[in-house]
Design a protein around this motif. Structure first.
Motif, PDB file in Angstrom:
ATOM      1  N   PHE A  45      -3.511   9.946  -4.435  1.00  7.87           N
ATOM      2  CA  PHE A  45      -2.694   8.964  -3.730  1.00  7.87           C
ATOM      3  C   PHE A  45      -2.767   9.308  -2.250  1.00  7.87           C
ATOM      4  O   PHE A  45      -2.471  10.441  -1.873  1.00  7.87           O
ATOM      5  CB  PHE A  45      -1.233   9.027  -4.193  1.00  7.87           C
ATOM      6  CG  PHE A  45      -1.053   8.853  -5.669  1.00  7.87           C
ATOM      7  CD1 PHE A  45      -1.222   7.602  -6.257  1.00  7.87           C
ATOM      8  CD2 PHE A  45      -0.716   9.921  -6.476  1.00  7.87           C
ATOM      9  CE1 PHE A  45      -1.055   7.436  -7.623  1.00  7.87           C
ATOM     10  CE2 PHE A  45      -0.541   9.766  -7.845  1.00  7.87           C
ATOM     11  CZ  PHE A  45      -0.713   8.513  -8.418  1.00  7.87           C
ATOM     12  N   VAL A  46      -3.163   8.370  -1.418  1.00  2.00           N
ATOM     13  CA  VAL A  46      -3.325   8.622   0.015  1.00  2.00           C
ATOM     14  C   VAL A  46      -2.427   7.673   0.795  1.00  2.00           C
ATOM     15  O   VAL A  46      -2.421   6.465   0.537  1.00  2.00           O
ATOM     16  CB  VAL A  46      -4.798   8.436   0.463  1.00  2.00           C
ATOM     17  CG1 VAL A  46      -4.948   8.654   1.960  1.00  2.00           C
ATOM     18  CG2 VAL A  46      -5.713   9.372  -0.326  1.00  2.00           C
ATOM     19  N   THR A 105      -6.457   3.048   0.344  1.00  2.00           N
ATOM     20  CA  THR A 105      -7.313   3.107  -0.839  1.00  2.00           C
ATOM     21  C   THR A 105      -8.748   2.830  -0.427  1.00  2.00           C
ATOM     22  O   THR A 105      -9.016   1.857   0.267  1.00  2.00           O
ATOM     23  CB  THR A 105      -6.870   2.047  -1.875  1.00  2.00           C
ATOM     24  OG1 THR A 105      -5.482   2.223  -2.145  1.00  2.00           O
ATOM     25  CG2 THR A 105      -7.658   2.185  -3.162  1.00  2.00           C
ATOM     26  N   ALA A 106      -9.636   3.701  -0.859  1.00  2.40           N
ATOM     27  CA  ALA A 106     -11.064   3.511  -0.583  1.00  2.40           C
ATOM     28  C   ALA A 106     -11.741   3.020  -1.850  1.00  2.40           C
ATOM     29  O   ALA A 106     -11.274   3.261  -2.961  1.00  2.40           O
ATOM     30  CB  ALA A 106     -11.696   4.810  -0.119  1.00  2.40           C
ATOM     31  N   GLN A 107     -12.855   2.340  -1.680  1.00  7.46           N
ATOM     32  CA  GLN A 107     -13.616   1.816  -2.815  1.00  7.46           C
ATOM     33  C   GLN A 107     -14.611   2.837  -3.357  1.00  7.46           C
ATOM     34  O   GLN A 107     -15.387   2.520  -4.242  1.00  7.46           O
ATOM     35  CB  GLN A 107     -14.338   0.533  -2.401  1.00  7.46           C
ATOM     36  CG  GLN A 107     -13.404  -0.569  -1.959  1.00  7.46           C
ATOM     37  CD  GLN A 107     -12.392  -0.923  -3.041  1.00  7.46           C
ATOM     38  OE1 GLN A 107     -12.741  -1.097  -4.205  1.00  7.46           O
ATOM     39  NE2 GLN A 107     -11.124  -1.018  -2.661  1.00  7.46           N
ATOM     40  N   GLY A 108     -14.589   4.038  -2.803  1.00  5.84           N
ATOM     41  CA  GLY A 108     -15.481   5.112  -3.254  1.00  5.84           C
ATOM     42  C   GLY A 108     -15.013   6.419  -2.672  1.00  5.84           C
ATOM     43  O   GLY A 108     -13.908   6.502  -2.133  1.00  5.84           O
ATOM     44  N   LYS A 109     -15.856   7.444  -2.741  1.00  6.30           N
ATOM     45  CA  LYS A 109     -15.474   8.770  -2.260  1.00  6.30           C
ATOM     46  C   LYS A 109     -16.267   9.205  -1.033  1.00  6.30           C
ATOM     47  O   LYS A 109     -16.086  10.305  -0.542  1.00  6.30           O
ATOM     48  CB  LYS A 109     -15.655   9.806  -3.370  1.00  6.30           C
ATOM     49  CG  LYS A 109     -14.676   9.627  -4.508  1.00  6.30           C
ATOM     50  CD  LYS A 109     -14.781  10.769  -5.498  1.00  6.30           C
ATOM     51  CE  LYS A 109     -13.694  10.654  -6.545  1.00  6.30           C
ATOM     52  NZ  LYS A 109     -13.600  11.866  -7.362  1.00  6.30           N
ATOM     53  N   GLU A 110     -17.140   8.354  -0.542  1.00  5.44           N
ATOM     54  CA  GLU A 110     -17.977   8.693   0.605  1.00  5.44           C
ATOM     55  C   GLU A 110     -17.209   8.502   1.905  1.00  5.44           C
ATOM     56  O   GLU A 110     -16.243   7.740   1.961  1.00  5.44           O
ATOM     57  CB  GLU A 110     -19.240   7.823   0.622  1.00  5.44           C
ATOM     58  CG  GLU A 110     -20.097   7.954  -0.616  1.00  5.44           C
ATOM     59  CD  GLU A 110     -20.627   9.363  -0.811  1.00  5.44           C
ATOM     60  OE1 GLU A 110     -21.007  10.022   0.182  1.00  5.44           O
ATOM     61  OE2 GLU A 110     -20.657   9.820  -1.972  1.00  5.44           O
TER      62      GLU A 110
END
Length: 154
Positions: free
Chosen positions: A30-31, A42-47
């Motif tokens: 959770f960010v 919220t990001a759509q990935g981890k990059e």
């Protein structure tokens, strides 16, 4: 599960720190970015590029309330084992983290470890407040060495 709360005045490093943390965490993440109110991120990935897009509209602003993201997590009943706060520890407005942390722990019957990642010209306000209430707290002074971040043990 891990929570990352990042002050909006963290001078550009939040995106990179979050990308690295999301890459090494093995649980839900959770960010929140925050000033006097929390902003879920919220990001759509981890990059890194995913986190850059997620943070693109977040700008430094009002007086920081480090406890604001934790209060949202309490209300949403987001239970975590660890909270990572990227901050200069300048807590200038209510909701104060130490106060909200006590309520979070009591209501959700947990006591997450708090890791303070210090950035910029930091003080030890948040750390001393948490140690004063015997909360599990660790500090990590971030000086731009991204390779040392795996030591956070997410």
């Amino acid at each position: 599960m891990t929570s990352v709360a990042e002050g909006k005045r963290s001078n550009g490093s939040p995106k990179r720190l979050t990308a690295l943390i999301s890459g090494i965490t093995q649980a839900d993440l959770f960010v929140y970015a925050f000033d006097n109110i929390p902003y879920p991120v919220t990001a759509q990935g981890k990059e890194l590029t995913d986190w850059e897009r997620a943070f693109q509209h977040i700008k430094a602003g009002a007086t920081p309330s480090i406890g604001a993201p934790l209060e949202v997590m309490r209300k949403k009943r987001q239970i975590v084992d660890q909270i990572i706060v990227v901050t200069d520890e300048g807590e200038n407005a209510a909701l104060y983290f130490g106060e909200v942390y006590k309520i979070y722990c009591r209501e959700l019957a947990v006591m997450p470890k708090v890791v303070i990642v210090r950035v910029g010209g930091y003080c030890n306000w948040l750390e001393s407040q948490l140690k004063g209430q015997q909360a599990p707290v660790e500090t990590f002074t971030f000086a731009g060495d991204y390779y040392s971040l795996p030591n956070l043990r997410c």
